[in-house]
Design a protein around this motif. Structure first.
Motif, mmCIF file in Angstrom:
data_model
loop_
_atom_site.group_PDB
_atom_site.id
_atom_site.type_symbol
_atom_site.label_atom_id
_atom_site.label_comp_id
_atom_site.label_asym_id
_atom_site.label_seq_id
_atom_site.Cartn_x
_atom_site.Cartn_y
_atom_site.Cartn_z
ATOM 1 N N MET A 1 1.065 -1.488 -0.280
ATOM 2 C CA MET A 1 -0.271 0.101 -0.123
ATOM 3 C C MET A 1 0.430 1.157 -0.260
ATOM 4 S SD MET A 1 -2.952 -0.801 2.955
ATOM 5 C CE MET A 1 -2.134 -1.347 3.160
ATOM 6 N N ALA A 2 2.183 1.460 0.645
ATOM 7 C CA ALA A 2 3.058 2.677 0.848
ATOM 8 C C ALA A 2 3.670 2.914 -0.586
ATOM 9 C CB ALA A 2 4.047 2.143 1.826
ATOM 10 N N THR A 3 3.978 1.414 -1.554
ATOM 11 C CA THR A 3 4.233 1.497 -3.053
ATOM 12 C C THR A 3 3.088 2.619 -3.255
ATOM 13 O OG1 THR A 3 5.503 -0.318 -2.235
ATOM 14 C CG2 THR A 3 5.436 0.557 -4.728
ATOM 15 N N GLY A 4 1.986 1.613 -3.988
ATOM 16 C CA GLY A 4 0.960 1.901 -4.250
ATOM 17 C C GLY A 4 0.799 3.891 -3.720
ATOM 18 N N ASN A 5 0.666 3.996 -2.543
ATOM 19 C CA ASN A 5 0.093 5.506 -1.728
ATOM 20 C C ASN A 5 1.044 6.140 -3.078
ATOM 21 O OD1 ASN A 5 -1.283 4.751 -0.552
ATOM 22 N ND2 ASN A 5 -0.174 4.872 1.255
ATOM 23 N N VAL A 6 2.968 6.111 -2.486
ATOM 24 C CA VAL A 6 3.249 7.261 -3.439
ATOM 25 C C VAL A 6 3.410 7.186 -5.647
ATOM 26 C CG1 VAL A 6 6.085 7.206 -3.788
ATOM 27 C CG2 VAL A 6 5.312 6.818 -1.454
ATOM 28 N N LEU A 7 3.237 6.330 -5.950
ATOM 29 C CA LEU A 7 3.139 6.288 -7.467
ATOM 30 C C LEU A 7 1.910 6.692 -7.325
ATOM 31 C CD1 LEU A 7 5.174 3.104 -7.831
ATOM 32 C CD2 LEU A 7 5.845 5.357 -8.010
ATOM 33 N N VAL A 8 0.309 6.773 -6.985
ATOM 34 C CA VAL A 8 -0.702 7.437 -7.714
ATOM 35 C C VAL A 8 0.123 8.977 -7.956
ATOM 36 C CG1 VAL A 8 -2.758 8.410 -7.078
ATOM 37 C CG2 VAL A 8 -2.009 5.718 -6.571
ATOM 38 N N PRO A 9 0.395 10.121 -7.453
ATOM 39 C CA PRO A 9 0.597 10.564 -8.038
ATOM 40 C C PRO A 9 1.295 11.335 -8.767
ATOM 41 C CG PRO A 9 0.649 10.638 -5.722
ATOM 42 C CD PRO A 9 1.003 9.740 -5.318
ATOM 43 N N ALA A 10 2.284 10.009 -9.246
ATOM 44 C CA ALA A 10 3.285 10.381 -10.430
ATOM 45 C C ALA A 10 2.391 9.703 -11.554
ATOM 46 C CB ALA A 10 4.389 9.077 -9.664
ATOM 47 N N VAL A 11 2.031 7.879 -11.126
ATOM 48 C CA VAL A 11 1.502 7.761 -12.528
ATOM 49 C C VAL A 11 0.161 9.300 -13.604
ATOM 50 C CG1 VAL A 11 -1.190 6.688 -13.230
ATOM 51 C CG2 VAL A 11 0.812 5.980 -11.763
ATOM 52 N N ILE A 12 -0.750 10.127 -12.266
ATOM 53 C CA ILE A 12 -1.648 11.428 -12.745
ATOM 54 C C ILE A 12 -0.872 12.065 -13.236
ATOM 55 C CG2 ILE A 12 -3.309 12.960 -11.841
ATOM 56 C CD1 ILE A 12 -3.537 11.094 -9.956
ATOM 57 N N LYS A 13 0.575 12.523 -12.488
ATOM 58 C CA LYS A 13 1.379 13.728 -13.627
ATOM 59 C C LYS A 13 1.527 13.287 -14.622
ATOM 60 C CE LYS A 13 3.346 17.504 -13.248
ATOM 61 N NZ LYS A 13 2.867 19.173 -12.776
ATOM 62 N N ARG A 14 1.978 12.177 -14.960
ATOM 63 C CA ARG A 14 2.725 11.791 -16.512
ATOM 64 C C ARG A 14 1.717 10.979 -17.599
ATOM 65 N NH1 ARG A 14 6.510 6.278 -15.744
ATOM 66 N NH2 ARG A 14 3.901 5.333 -15.467
ATOM 67 N N GLY A 15 0.935 10.691 -17.144
ATOM 68 C CA GLY A 15 -0.379 10.024 -17.941
ATOM 69 C C GLY A 15 -1.115 10.982 -17.889
ATOM 70 N N PHE A 16 -1.675 12.061 -17.218
ATOM 71 C CA PHE A 16 -2.897 12.973 -17.209
ATOM 72 C C PHE A 16 -2.330 14.316 -16.843
ATOM 73 C CE2 PHE A 16 -4.398 8.716 -17.110
ATOM 74 C CZ PHE A 16 -5.071 8.879 -17.876
ATOM 75 N N PRO A 17 -1.640 14.960 -17.014
ATOM 76 C CA PRO A 17 -0.596 16.255 -16.570
ATOM 77 C C PRO A 17 -2.013 17.583 -16.993
ATOM 78 C CG PRO A 17 0.183 15.725 -19.388
ATOM 79 C CD PRO A 17 -0.305 14.405 -18.952
ATOM 80 N N ASP A 18 -3.133 16.865 -17.400
ATOM 81 C CA ASP A 18 -4.425 18.002 -18.320
ATOM 82 C C ASP A 18 -4.889 18.034 -17.481
ATOM 83 O OD1 ASP A 18 -4.390 16.115 -19.126
ATOM 84 O OD2 ASP A 18 -5.858 17.063 -21.198
ATOM 85 N N ARG A 19 -5.011 16.688 -16.348
ATOM 86 C CA ARG A 19 -6.473 16.268 -14.902
ATOM 87 C C ARG A 19 -5.454 15.702 -13.647
ATOM 88 N NH1 ARG A 19 -8.286 18.028 -18.766
ATOM 89 N NH2 ARG A 19 -10.214 17.192 -20.500
ATOM 90 N N VAL A 20 -4.378 16.701 -13.245
ATOM 91 C CA VAL A 20 -4.139 16.387 -12.517
ATOM 92 C C VAL A 20 -5.525 16.682 -10.943
ATOM 93 C CG1 VAL A 20 -2.701 16.905 -10.692
ATOM 94 C CG2 VAL A 20 -1.801 17.149 -12.513
ATOM 95 N N GLY A 21 -5.953 17.857 -10.996
ATOM 96 C CA GLY A 21 -6.768 18.031 -9.987
ATOM 97 C C GLY A 21 -8.198 16.868 -9.964
ATOM 98 N N PRO A 22 -8.707 16.751 -11.431
ATOM 99 C CA PRO A 22 -10.013 15.589 -11.061
ATOM 100 C C PRO A 22 -9.866 14.475 -10.659
ATOM 101 C CG PRO A 22 -10.241 17.370 -13.320
ATOM 102 C CD PRO A 22 -9.228 17.641 -12.449
ATOM 103 N N LEU A 23 -8.387 13.981 -11.542
ATOM 104 C CA LEU A 23 -7.689 12.919 -10.556
ATOM 105 C C LEU A 23 -7.457 12.302 -9.946
ATOM 106 C CD1 LEU A 23 -6.904 11.241 -14.545
ATOM 107 C CD2 LEU A 23 -8.979 11.252 -13.424
ATOM 108 N N THR A 24 -7.201 13.752 -8.874
ATOM 109 C CA THR A 24 -6.449 14.022 -7.521
ATOM 110 C C THR A 24 -7.293 13.531 -6.718
ATOM 111 O OG1 THR A 24 -4.054 14.682 -7.837
ATOM 112 C CG2 THR A 24 -4.709 14.507 -6.112
#
Length: 448
Positions: free
Chosen positions: A115-138
């Motif tokens: 879970m710790a690994t997943g917690n850390v990498l969720v923001p990275a996935v959003i930032k890299r894959g959907f940089p124009d949707r950071v707010g909604p996907l976060t």
């Protein structure tokens, strides 16, 4: 929803599905244990100290293993790291049903590490894959985290009644395994697109709608390269983000751990006092979606930080002066904690120039933040035992509001962290250079 130019539409949809499944699996394994503590204590013959260790282990593991997640992602890739994390969560949940104390504690450590690994990498996935949707996907991720946590706690007792503590603990291995099967193909795809992915991580993704700049001339390209070698520990901005995240988590965990006891001592029934915790969590679900969307649209998030921290202070003062108005302060705490943590999580993306730096900032902030948060409930309880009342403990939380506010305001200023040694002529936080990247970058530079 449109995908990033660097991600095909089918891959974006698959990644989004994986993101939903991942976030649903990052809390249930933790929240499903407290409702079963009595039965687990009887079954395994646990002492009071061992029960305390069992309940504290997840937070400690979240702090320790969060620091390793960016290293793992850099070594094997983000998608492969997430797949491995979900497999580890599945294995940990299944191990906990073995009728042995060692298996119970080891399975808890494994599940929390995943879970710790997943917690850390969720923001990275959003930032890299959907940089124009950071707010909604976060916001979506925050909402799903709350839903998963609430489901884990709410279904534990019914599952226990249906089949005992084993199926109640192991049931969440099924969605974790399904999520791993979704991320597996993404990991395989990523291995065949390593060169393109490396170029994407070096490209601009600082904010929604930010235009790309020519290869070789973008300041963000330099940031992407620095992300692979520099240290965020030298960045005051990164430390501000970490402390703010830690303080918001400390407030939440401490209040949810002790508020029922405080309210019970002031005349509320145990059932009513326990329900207050549920209200705090329920209030946080819609705020977890709304607040990141609002934060991502703002150039400066300091007003949001000021509002959330001010509400926390109001609630704590009210708890001191008029504890019988418990439901009022419960609502205030729900809005305060339900806003502050989503702000902190959104800042991980907004203060990073690209996905690589986001992963590293997320690892640093969540590792230090969870370790800081783990000390809150224990210190609060020790003060209660020493003084015989709640006033000193609540005053401690009020004092901690000060560093939460200071670090939150520093973290919420426009700009980016920059890893690596500081430049000769100034600090290493990014006040993006006045290069022709975008008008928004120039505005951030002037503001800082």
């Amino acid at each position: 929803m449109t995908s990033s130019p660097r991600t095909t539409r089918s891959a974006a949809i698959w990644t989004l599905a994986g993101l939903v499944l991942l976030t649903l699996n990052l809390r249930a394994a933790i929240t499903g244990v407290p409702p079963l503590l009595g039965e687990l204590q009887d079954t395994f013959g646990l002492t009071g100290v061992e029960v305390s260790v069992l309940t504290t282990l997840p937070e400690l593991c979240l702090g320790v293993f969060s620091a390793l997640a960016p290293l793992l992602a850099r070594r094997i890739g983000t998608e492969a790291a997430i797949t491995a994390a979900l497999v580890v969560i599945t294995a940990g949940l299944l191990l906990r049903v073995v009728p042995a104390q060692t298996a119970l504690f080891s399975g808890t450590v494994l599940a929390a590490a995943g879970m710790a690994t997943g917690n850390v990498l969720v923001p990275a996935v959003i930032k890299r894959g959907f940089p124009d949707r950071v707010g909604p996907l976060t916001g979506l991720s925050m909402m799903l985290l709350s839903v998963g946590g609430a489901a884990g706690a709410g279904l534990a007792v019914p599952l226990d009644h249906l089949g005992g503590w084993r199926p109640a603990l192991a049931a969440w291995a099924v969605p974790a395994l399904v999520a791993a099967l979704v991320w597996g193909p993404l990991a395989l795809r990523a291995r065949t697109h390593r060169p393109e992915r490396a170029a994407a991580d070096a490209g601009p993704s600082a904010a929604a709608g930010r235009p790309r700049t020519p290869t070789g001339t973008s300041p963000d390209a330099a940031s992407g390269a620095a992300a692979e070698q520099g240290s965020l520990l030298r960045s005051p901005l990164a430390w501000a983000v970490m402390v703010f995240m830690g303080m918001t988590s400390l407030m939440f965990y401490t209040l949810t751990a002790w508020l029922p006891e405080i309210m019970h001592d002031h005349g509320f029934t145990p059932a009513t006092a326990g329900m207050m915790n549920s209200v705090i969590i329920v209030i946080g679900i819609p705020l977890g979606f709304v607040v990141p969307v609002v934060a991502a649209r703002m150039r400066d998030q300091r007003p949001l930080v000021l509002g959330a921290v001010a509400l926390m202070a109001v609630g704590l003062v009210g708890l001191l002066l008029a504890p019988r108005a418990g439901w009022v302060w419960t609502a205030v705490f729900g809005v305060a904690t339900g806003s502050a943590f989503p702000i902190a999580l959104t800042l991980l993306s907004l203060r990073s120039p690209n996905g690589a730096v986001t992963a590293r900032l997320s690892g640093m902030a969540q590792s230090g933040g969870y370790l800081l948060a783990a000390s809150g409930p224990l210190t609060f309880g020790v003060l209660r035992s020493v003084t015989g009342g709640w006033e000193a403990s609540i005053w401690l939380l009020l004092l901690l509001v000060v560093p939460e506010l200071v670090c939150g305001l520093l973290a919420a200023r426009p700009g980016f962290v920059r890893p690596g040694p500081p430049p000769p002529d100034g600090p290493e936080e990014s006040r993006p250079e006045p290069a022709p990247v975008s008008a928004r970058s120039t505005d951030s530079d002037r503001a800082r």
